[in-house]
Design an enzyme around this catalytic site. Structure first.
Site, PDB file in Angstrom:
ATOM      1  CB  THR A 188     -72.308 -47.581 -19.506  1.00 46.48           C
ATOM      2  OG1 THR A 188     -72.051 -47.929 -21.113  1.00 46.48           O
ATOM      3  CG2 THR A 188     -71.851 -48.470 -18.783  1.00 46.48           C
ATOM      4  N   GLY A 189     -74.590 -48.967 -21.192  1.00 43.73           N
ATOM      5  CA  GLY A 189     -75.274 -50.479 -21.350  1.00 43.73           C
ATOM      6  C   GLY A 189     -76.409 -50.358 -22.570  1.00 43.73           C
ATOM      7  N   GLY A 245     -79.576 -48.936 -23.712  1.00 39.36           N
ATOM      8  CA  GLY A 245     -80.650 -48.154 -23.238  1.00 39.36           C
ATOM      9  C   GLY A 245     -82.148 -48.504 -22.812  1.00 39.36           C
ATOM     10  CB  THR A 270     -73.045 -44.599 -22.593  1.00 38.91           C
ATOM     11  OG1 THR A 270     -74.002 -45.089 -23.515  1.00 38.91           O
ATOM     12  CG2 THR A 270     -73.396 -43.501 -21.899  1.00 38.91           C
ATOM     13  NE  ARG A 305     -82.112 -46.847 -28.529  1.00 39.82           N
ATOM     14  CZ  ARG A 305     -81.127 -46.623 -27.785  1.00 39.82           C
ATOM     15  NH1 ARG A 305     -79.982 -45.893 -28.082  1.00 39.82           N
ATOM     16  NH2 ARG A 305     -80.741 -47.632 -26.574  1.00 39.82           N
ATOM     17  CB  VAL A 306     -85.272 -41.244 -26.929  1.00 39.99           C
ATOM     18  CG1 VAL A 306     -84.673 -40.961 -25.812  1.00 39.99           C
ATOM     19  CG2 VAL A 306     -86.006 -40.713 -27.967  1.00 39.99           C
ATOM     20  CB  SER A 307     -79.619 -42.944 -25.913  1.00 39.69           C
ATOM     21  OG  SER A 307     -78.975 -42.838 -24.569  1.00 39.69           O
ATOM     22  CG  ASP A 308     -79.456 -45.468 -21.154  1.00 39.18           C
ATOM     23  OD1 ASP A 308     -78.875 -45.586 -22.318  1.00 39.18           O
ATOM     24  OD2 ASP A 308     -78.588 -44.934 -20.157  1.00 39.18           O
TER      25      ASP A 308
HETATM   26  N1  GLY Z   1     -76.714 -46.367 -23.473  1.00 32.12           N
HETATM   27  C1  GLY Z   1     -76.596 -46.106 -24.599  1.00 32.12           C
HETATM   28  C2  GLY Z   1     -77.878 -46.312 -25.530  1.00 32.12           C
HETATM   29  O1  GLY Z   1     -78.494 -47.338 -25.458  1.00 32.12           O
HETATM   30  O2  GLY Z   1     -78.066 -45.337 -26.373  1.00 32.12           O
END
Ligand code: GLY
Length: 282
Positions: free
Chosen positions: A205-206, A208, A156, A184-187
């Site tokens: 980052t990481g 989600g 990210t 799917r929804v990212s953070d």
């Molecule tokens: N941090 C990015 C995701 O998990 O989509």
């Protein structure tokens, strides 16, 4: 003025020293340009600018170079939050725009009530504003997809800034996990991955799912708002992340100009700059 940026994790897909050097060099260039921009722009404008530069660089998993989902399609997410107005705007799973963060910026600037849009609705909004159809796919990402090479969602990009007027902002953008189920929804376009108020701004980052389960960014910001130091707010929140075996990294800045970053695993790709000292991951 303070500026921090991140570009995911170094170890995510290519562990060669060549890639590491390329990412270091890219971050050095981007943070220098973005800091010069911050001298005459607001924190919100600068976060958008810095994240646009990161989205334009195919080394990072956002904008150009985004990962490909399970069905072979790229869907990207990005969000922007102004710490002063405490308004967030964002796009979730948008397709075929070069800079998702700029669509989020338009949503904020236009002052529309509906500031977080997803999927085809987000794309339609962007098209109406004149954003051109643009494929962010790169040959490298397509090859990784064909080879079933999974990066486990560790990429990210993001930026936090404190401007001359003492205003804070944050922007975050991602190509997602790669191979995820469509929908799917990212953070990155949630308050767990991207959050700011007048006291603190944090971008994550990481993975989600781990960041959302831990409520990472909004938890750190809330702790600072309630009087905890930035460092101890980060450490407490990352201790809690450990209890769920979470994988994440974050950058943050508070209203006093303190800056901090932390990762659960080595090695987050980040840079921090205050006009004099450049702190770069190694
Ligand atoms: N941090 C990015 C995701 O998990 O989509």
């Amino acid at each position: 003025m303070k500026l921090l940026i991140h570009g995911g994790f170094f170890s995510e897909s290519d562990q060669s020293s060549e890639t590491k050097l390329a990412k270091q060099s890219a971050l050095r260039t981007i943070i220098t340009k973005a800091y010069a921009y911050l001298e005459s722009h607001s924190a919100v404008q600068t976060c958008t600018y810095a994240v646009s530069l990161l989205e334009d660089d195919p080394l990072f998993n956002a904008g150009i170079g985004s990962q490909i989902q399970h069905d072979g399609v790229i869907r990207m997410s990005a969000a922007l939050m102004d710490g002063t107005t405490q308004k967030m705007s964002g796009v979730i799973n948008i397709e075929e725009v070069k800079n998702p963060i700029q669509v989020a910026q338009k949503l904020m600037e236009q002052g529309v009530e509906d500031r977080i849009l997803s999927g085809p609705g987000a794309k339609l909004y962007a098209e109406k504003l004149g954003f051109e159809n643009f494929s962010t796919e790169t040959p490298q990402r397509r090859a990784e997809f064909e080879e079933n090479k999974r990066n486990e969602g560790k990429g990210t990009v993001g930026c936090v800034a404190l401007d001359q007027e003492g205003r804070l902002a944050v922007a975050t953008s991602t190509g997602g996990k790669g191979f995820e189920i469509p929908g799917r929804v990212s953070d990155s376009a949630t308050v767990a991955g991207n959050f700011s108020n007048e006291w603190c701004a944090v971008s994550c980052t990481g993975v989600g799912e781990d960041i959302v389960s831990n409520g990472t960014a909004c938890k750190i910001v809330t702790r600072v708002t309630d009087g905890q130091s930035l460092k101890s707010a980060f450490e407490k929140t990352f201790d809690e992340l450990k209890t769920i075996n979470g994988f994440a990294g974050a950058i943050g800045v508070d209203a006093k100009g303190n800056t901090f970053h932390l990762d659960s695993h080595p090695s987050m790709v980040y840079a921090a700059y205050d006009g004099e000292t450049l702190d770069l991951f190694n």
